[in-house]
Write an enzyme that holds these catalytic residues in place. Structure first.
Site, PDB file in Angstrom:
ATOM      1  CG  HIS A 115      -0.380   0.260   2.424  1.00 41.83           C
ATOM      2  ND1 HIS A 115       0.803  -0.433   3.295  1.00 41.83           N
ATOM      3  CD2 HIS A 115       0.100   1.270   3.532  1.00 41.83           C
ATOM      4  CE1 HIS A 115       1.375   0.092   4.455  1.00 41.83           C
ATOM      5  NE2 HIS A 115       0.719   1.487   4.586  1.00 41.83           N
TER       6      HIS A 115
HETATM    7  C1  UD1 Z   1      -1.784   5.103   5.775  1.00 44.78           C
HETATM    8  C2  UD1 Z   1      -0.502   5.827   7.102  1.00 44.78           C
HETATM    9  C3  UD1 Z   1       0.649   4.796   6.058  1.00 44.78           C
HETATM   10  C4  UD1 Z   1      -0.322   3.672   7.198  1.00 44.78           C
HETATM   11  C5  UD1 Z   1      -2.106   3.360   6.552  1.00 44.78           C
HETATM   12  C6  UD1 Z   1      -2.322   2.015   7.257  1.00 44.78           C
HETATM   13  C7  UD1 Z   1      -0.027   7.708   6.908  1.00 44.78           C
HETATM   14  C8  UD1 Z   1       0.829   9.798   6.055  1.00 44.78           C
HETATM   15  N1  UD1 Z   1      -0.295   7.439   6.716  1.00 44.78           N
HETATM   16  O1  UD1 Z   1      -2.147   5.254   4.804  1.00 44.78           O
HETATM   17  O2  UD1 Z   1       1.278   5.202   7.586  1.00 44.78           O
HETATM   18  O3  UD1 Z   1       0.511   2.469   7.565  1.00 44.78           O
HETATM   19  O4  UD1 Z   1      -2.700   3.944   6.600  1.00 44.78           O
HETATM   20  O5  UD1 Z   1      -2.932   1.200   5.930  1.00 44.78           O
HETATM   21  O6  UD1 Z   1      -1.173   8.992   7.737  1.00 44.78           O
HETATM   22  N2  UD1 Z   1      -9.225   4.833   1.795  1.00 44.78           N
HETATM   23  C9  UD1 Z   1     -10.318   4.246   1.769  1.00 44.78           C
HETATM   24  N3  UD1 Z   1     -11.063   3.963   3.231  1.00 44.78           N
HETATM   25  C10 UD1 Z   1     -10.582   3.984   4.138  1.00 44.78           C
HETATM   26  C11 UD1 Z   1      -9.551   4.338   4.105  1.00 44.78           C
HETATM   27  C12 UD1 Z   1      -8.783   4.896   2.647  1.00 44.78           C
HETATM   28  O7  UD1 Z   1     -10.935   4.520   0.462  1.00 44.78           O
HETATM   29  O8  UD1 Z   1     -11.277   3.170   4.774  1.00 44.78           O
HETATM   30  C13 UD1 Z   1      -8.547   5.196   0.477  1.00 44.78           C
HETATM   31  C14 UD1 Z   1      -8.947   6.501  -0.536  1.00 44.78           C
HETATM   32  O9  UD1 Z   1      -8.779   7.498  -1.466  1.00 44.78           O
HETATM   33  C15 UD1 Z   1      -7.523   7.271   0.568  1.00 44.78           C
HETATM   34  C16 UD1 Z   1      -6.565   6.080   0.776  1.00 44.78           C
HETATM   35  O10 UD1 Z   1      -7.458   5.039   0.716  1.00 44.78           O
HETATM   36  O11 UD1 Z   1      -7.500   8.966   0.251  1.00 44.78           O
HETATM   37  C17 UD1 Z   1      -5.303   6.100   1.097  1.00 44.78           C
HETATM   38  O12 UD1 Z   1      -5.750   6.584   2.800  1.00 44.78           O
HETATM   39  P1  UD1 Z   1      -5.027   7.614   3.053  1.00 44.78           P
HETATM   40  O13 UD1 Z   1      -5.507   7.236   4.577  1.00 44.78           O
HETATM   41  O14 UD1 Z   1      -4.417   8.665   2.793  1.00 44.78           O
HETATM   42  O15 UD1 Z   1      -3.339   6.711   3.794  1.00 44.78           O
HETATM   43  P2  UD1 Z   1      -2.619   5.135   3.658  1.00 44.78           P
HETATM   44  O16 UD1 Z   1      -2.452   4.971   2.330  1.00 44.78           O
HETATM   45  O17 UD1 Z   1      -4.377   4.295   3.999  1.00 44.78           O
END
Ligand code: UD1
Length: 379
Positions: A211
């Site tokens: 991820h």
């Molecule tokens: C975040 C953390 C990362 C951690 C990871 C665990 C930061 C900078 N990054 O990354 O350190 O390893 O979580 O999973 O804080 N999304 C969904 N549903 C959700 C959550 C996210 O659809 O419940 C999608 C959204 O499009 C979002 C993307 O995933 O933009 C990324 O989510 P985000 O929370 O920005 O960062 P992670 O890649 O999950």
């Protein structure tokens, strides 16, 4: 002690890996006579599979505060968490705040707490990848620089903090709390039946989780990774447990159908903790860029190939079963593992399922001593 006299401690959790780390601490603090822990969910992860399913598996109650922040750019996420959490702290100031890990919400809530002079504790402090291109490294540096108490998982984390000039009285080595979560749920993990329902009873298989932006946000990189995974299926079946970021990018780069059509790769949606760990414990190997899985596989003695240039958890490489690899190195490493030529590693000290107990003692000692969190100017 009367309920109203108990110390109120916020446990801040934002994303999937945070829920596993606050759960043992929440249960241990709830069992004391002096503390009333409160869960603050910032809402960074919000899908059922990324959040509610974890609360259920870990025996956590609904969060006491849900800031409902959701997704966004780094500045949006960090800023929105700060604005929302400051309101909570001004209305009902807690006696202490525990932030965990290295996500955007960790640094955001640490900044809110320290500016309001509320003691802030960082759980999983001192980890360093040395790579300031990663947002998590910035979150670690900021949080450790301002927190009042630093709970570290291993001695290398203490050494990092001391090298940065942190006062040793602020550091307590408590061990790895992820192992507490595993041990707390071991019997449920062992009896979950997830392996059987995927038909994974006898055949060898590997788990894939990816991820990190460096692996999944660029089309050419992700395409090359899919090619490398396809090569590996000649040797072993792969269970690819996806993450929302990865799924969205597979779709965006027109790689999703291609991946689904590869014989020998099962692409699954995110899986709740108990079922996921049931599948991990039966795996012959893991291919990942996750932080937590590097640690869990070291604890379980399962070979781990981490697709990153560096790790903030070097003890999993020096002492455990982990190796940092590029996707070109995957196939030869998989073959080595399948030939039995991989280090079994050993478990680092204090990765023993007792970290939450040590954290509770550390917090009680400080919260009960006047001036233990004093912010008098240095010198
Ligand atoms: C975040 C953390 C990362 C951690 C990871 C665990 C930061 C900078 N990054 O990354 O350190 O390893 O979580 O999973 O804080 N999304 C969904 N549903 C959700 C959550 C996210 O659809 O419940 C999608 C959204 O499009 C979002 C993307 O995933 O933009 C990324 O989510 P985000 O929370 O920005 O960062 P992670 O890649 O999950």
């Amino acid at each position: 002690m009367k309920a109203q006299d108990k110390k109120i401690v916020h446990l801040v959790a934002a994303a999937r890996p945070n829920f596993m780390k606050i759960a043992p601490l929440y249960h241990a603090l709830s069992a004391t006579a002096w503390c009333a822990p409160r869960i603050v969910h910032t809402g960074q992860h919000y899908d059922f599979n990324m959040s509610d399913a974890f609360f259920r598996d870990l025996g956590l109650p609904d969060s006491h505060y849900n800031l409902g922040i959701g997704s966004g750019s780094h500045a949006e996420q960090t800023g929105n968490v700060m604005i929302a959490y400051e309101k909570v702290c001004l209305e009902n100031p807690p006696d202490g705040i525990v932030v965990v890990g290295d996500v955007n919400s960790t640094a955001a809530c640490a900044m809110v707490g320290t500016k309001l002079w509320i003691p802030v504790v960082h759980l999983e402090a001192g980890l360093r990848s040395g790579d300031r291109r990663m947002p998590e490294e910035i979150n670690r540096l900021v949080t450790d620089a301002i927190a009042d108490l630093l709970w570290t998982p291993s001695a290398d984390a203490d050494a990092n903090l001391l090298r940065e000039g942190v006062d040793k009285n602020k550091i307590d080595l408590i061990g790895n709390i992820m192992i507490d979560s595993f041990e707390m749920l071991r019997s449920k993990i062992e009896s979950s039946g997830a392996r059987e329902s995927l038909g994974l009873k006898s055949e060898k298989y590997g788990i894939v989780t990816l991820h990190r932006p460096s692996n999944v946000d660029d089309a050419d990189t992700l395409r090359s990774i899919v090619d490398s995974l396809e090569e590996i299926t000649a040797d072993i079946r792969l269970i690819f447990v996806s993450h929302p970021r990865t799924m969205k990018n597979l779709q965006r780069f027109a790689l999703l159908d291609r991946l689904r059509e590869i014989n020998g790769i099962d692409l699954l949606d995110p899986i709740p903790y108990i079922d996921f760990m049931n599948i991990v414990t039966g795996a012959a190997l893991t291919i990942t860029d996750s932080g937590g899985l590097q640690e869990e596989t070291t604890y379980l003695g399962i070979p781990c190939l981490t697709m990153r240039e560096n790790t903030e958890r070097p003890i999993t490489v020096t002492q455990g079963t982990n190796k940092l690899v590029s996707h070109h190195e995957l196939l030869p490493c998989v073959r080595k593992i399948l030939a039995g030529e991989w280090s079994k590693g050993s478990c680092p000290p204090l990765w023993d399922g007792q970290a939450a107990g040590r954290a509770v003692l550390s917090l009680e000692k400080r919260l009960s001593r006047p001036g233990a969190f004093s912010r008098a100017p240095a010198g």
